[in-house]
Structures are given as C-alpha cells and as structure tokens.
Design an enzyme around this catalytic site. Structure first.
Site, PDB file in Angstrom:
ATOM      1  N   CYS A 111       0.810  -1.321   0.009  1.00  0.00           N
ATOM      2  CA  CYS A 111      -0.031   0.021  -0.229  1.00  0.00           C
ATOM      3  C   CYS A 111       0.787   1.193   0.053  1.00  0.00           C
ATOM      4  O   CYS A 111       0.382   2.305  -0.265  1.00  0.00           O
ATOM      5  CB  CYS A 111      -1.010   0.011   1.230  1.00  0.00           C
ATOM      6  SG  CYS A 111      -2.208  -1.494   1.259  1.00  0.00           S
ATOM      7  N   HIS A 248      -3.396   7.298   2.238  1.00  0.00           N
ATOM      8  CA  HIS A 248      -3.805   5.939   1.618  1.00  0.00           C
ATOM      9  C   HIS A 248      -5.097   5.891   2.201  1.00  0.00           C
ATOM     10  O   HIS A 248      -5.408   5.899   3.510  1.00  0.00           O
ATOM     11  CB  HIS A 248      -2.905   4.953   2.164  1.00  0.00           C
ATOM     12  CG  HIS A 248      -3.384   3.470   2.006  1.00  0.00           C
ATOM     13  ND1 HIS A 248      -3.842   3.010   0.624  1.00  0.00           N
ATOM     14  CD2 HIS A 248      -3.548   2.297   2.998  1.00  0.00           C
ATOM     15  CE1 HIS A 248      -4.311   1.820   0.767  1.00  0.00           C
ATOM     16  NE2 HIS A 248      -3.907   1.471   2.098  1.00  0.00           N
ATOM     17  N   ASN A 278     -10.307   0.265  -0.225  1.00  0.00           N
ATOM     18  CA  ASN A 278      -8.793   0.208  -0.211  1.00  0.00           C
ATOM     19  C   ASN A 278      -8.081  -0.351  -1.495  1.00  0.00           C
ATOM     20  O   ASN A 278      -8.345  -1.771  -1.580  1.00  0.00           O
ATOM     21  CB  ASN A 278      -8.413  -0.461   0.978  1.00  0.00           C
ATOM     22  CG  ASN A 278      -6.752  -0.740   1.078  1.00  0.00           C
ATOM     23  OD1 ASN A 278      -6.175  -0.343   0.210  1.00  0.00           O
ATOM     24  ND2 ASN A 278      -6.531  -1.159   2.269  1.00  0.00           N
TER      25      ASN A 278
END
Length: 321
Positions: A111, A248, A278
C-alpha cells in the site's frame, strides 16, 4: 532540483460491488461495514488486469500532461498483485501505451508502493539520470482475497492511478520520508508460489490476504503522524502550512485517528474510500487524480501524501502543487 506532477490519470473496473452484495456472501451488513471502515462500495475486475488498468490510467495522465508516450524516460509500476511473474507489469504497460524509449520496472511496497515509486523517480531525476517519469499504482486485489473472510473481503477494491512527473527547479517535492519495519511484517501477509522442485514437493494450496486489523490500525495511527511530521521538517514547514492531506485510503477510522493526532480538522483529509474501498498502491494516485480533475487542488497549495501497509512500510511526501 526536484520533480513536479504535470498530469494525473486513473482507471476503475466496470463492475461495482456494493456492501449489500458483500452481505450476501458473509455475515455482515451495509451498516456494519460503513461504521467500521467507511466503505460503501468497491470495484472488482471481471476482465480488467493490473496491466490494462495501469495502461488506461497512464494514457489519461499523459493526455492531461500534454505528453506523448514516446517522451517517457522512466516508467514505474507499483503493484503487489501482478498477473505474471515475468515479464514485469511495467514492461507490459510500456508495450500497451507505446512508451518505447522508457526504462521500465516494478516496485512492490504494497500500500506504500506508489510513494516508494515516486521517491525512486525523484532520486533518478534529481541525480540527472532522467528528466521525467510516469508512475502508476495498479492493483487487482480481488484475486488475492478470500471472499468468505469477513475481515478482508469488505475492504479491498481494484483500480489504478498514475502521475506524470518532470524535473523542476522551484516547488514540486519539498520533503520525503520512508520507513520499513520487517519485524512486524507478519500482521499483513499473502503467500505466493511455494518451493516446488526436484527435491521439494509442496502440497499447499492457494494463499489469500491475511491481516491483523488491530495491529495495522495501531501502526498507522501511531506511525503516520510521526512520518508526516518528519517529512514536514525536511520541507521546513509545519502542519498548519498544509492545505490537503492525501492519505492511503485504508479505513476512515484510521484517517480520523491520524487527523486527531496531528490536530488537524478532518475536512483537510479528502476521502474516496466510501466509493472505491482500499485499492492498495493505487489509492493515493487515484484520489489525487480525482481531486485534480475536480479542481480541488490549486497551484501553490501544499499537499502531503502518505501511505502505509504490508512490510510494514510507510512514507510521506510534502509537495507544492
């Protein structure tokens, strides 16, 4: 010398999956998912691949920048979900968009991958090796998820986001920080091909994403404010100087916690996780493209980008738009 973003682009699969559809698979509900994550829907690939999504995002970034694919000197793809071990995704994207003069390779920091790729491009350009780079985060996480696991299947979505960057002498990236903590890597994992050769035969089946949500939450809420502060110090700026924090998009409660620790109103933390979930390395550039195309980022504004994820890895970047 630094780098500045001159174009952004993004791409999402056609298939949108709502929380109500997820509730048909596992014991959950729209209310439960929204309360704990802030996510309302996500996009899941049915025919799109990491390479095809990345290529679409790159084309849009190039178009906005007014550049041709042949002008790209460095092409970086951040991903942890490639379809192929060989060739790398960046070389596949290079072929798809016609970036015939680019050096192309992948970066995997999960990520945090887009930020690590952005810093890599910054290092190449600041050292004078190249003058521009095309950077894309692209993921098809849906193939890595156990759709019977309520703890993970509600979180992740597929997509891609890209930026075109060029060297500059004023503004652009002002400060960058990266961290890795391999000792805590076991809290977010996904296995790959097992040892299987003439001497060892593996009997293990497919592996899916496994996550200790509490540990990831604790890491992000504690570490990211510190990382952002470190990046701001390198830029000789303070939290109050920042116009937008583009983080993020993992979980709304994580972003809320980071905002509280920094003492910043949540209105300065734009989010799109309610619509896309996500998307790992695609999350930051995907949101950045959305903000840019909606005119929510103005020239001269100070922007903080920050990502965190498996590794455990994290980073923060301060830039003047």
């Amino acid at each position: 010398m630094s780098i500045r973003i001159v174009g952004t682009g993004s791409a999402l699969p056609e298939r949108k999956v709502t929380n109500e559809e997820i509730a048909e698979l596992v014991d959950t509900s729209d209310e439960w998912i929204r309360e704990r994550t802030g996510i309302g829907s996500r996009y899941v690939s049915t025919k799109e691949t990491v390479a095809s999504l990345a290529a679409d995002a790159c084309v849009r970034a190039l178009r906005q920048a007014g550049r041709e694919a042949e002008e790209v000197q460095l092409l970086l793809v951040a991903t942890c979900t490639p379809e192929d071990a060989l060739p790398c995704m960046a070389c596949q994207v290079q072929e798809k968009i016609g970036a015939v003069n680019a050096v192309a390779f992948d970066v995997n920091a999960a990520c945090a991958g887009f930020l690590f790729a952005l810093n890599t491009a910054w290092a190449y350009i600041a050292s004078g090796i190249y003058e521009n780079a095309l950077i894309v985060g692209s993921e098809v996480l849906s193939k890595m998820i156990d759709w019977n696991d309520r703890g993970t299947c509600i979180l992740f979505g597929d997509g891609a986001g890209a930026v075109m960057v060029e060297k500059c002498t004023q503004g652009g990236v002002l400060g960058f920080v990266q961290h890795s903590d391999g000792k805590k890597g076991a809290v977010l994992t996904c296995g790959s091909r097992q040892l299987n050769n003439l001497y060892v035969k593996s009997s293990e089946g497919e592996s899916y994403v496994q996550m200790d949500g509490r540990e990831v939450f604790s890491f992000a809420v504690k570490q990211i404010p510190l990382t952002i502060q470190q990046a701001l110090e390198k830029a000789a700026l303070a939290v109050g100087d920042v116009d937008l924090f583009v983080l993020h998009q993992a979980n709304k409660r994580i972003i809320d916690g980071i905002a509280r620790r920094l003492g910043v109103d949540i209105s300065r933390f734009p989010m799109n996780l309610d619509r896309v979930g996500n998307t790992s390395s695609a999350a930051i550039p995907l949101l950045l493209d959305e903000l840019n195309r909606e005119g929510r980022i103005e020239k001269g504004q100070i922007i903080v980008l920050s990502g965190f994820g498996a590794g455990l890895a994290c980073g923060a970047c301060v830039m003047e738009w």
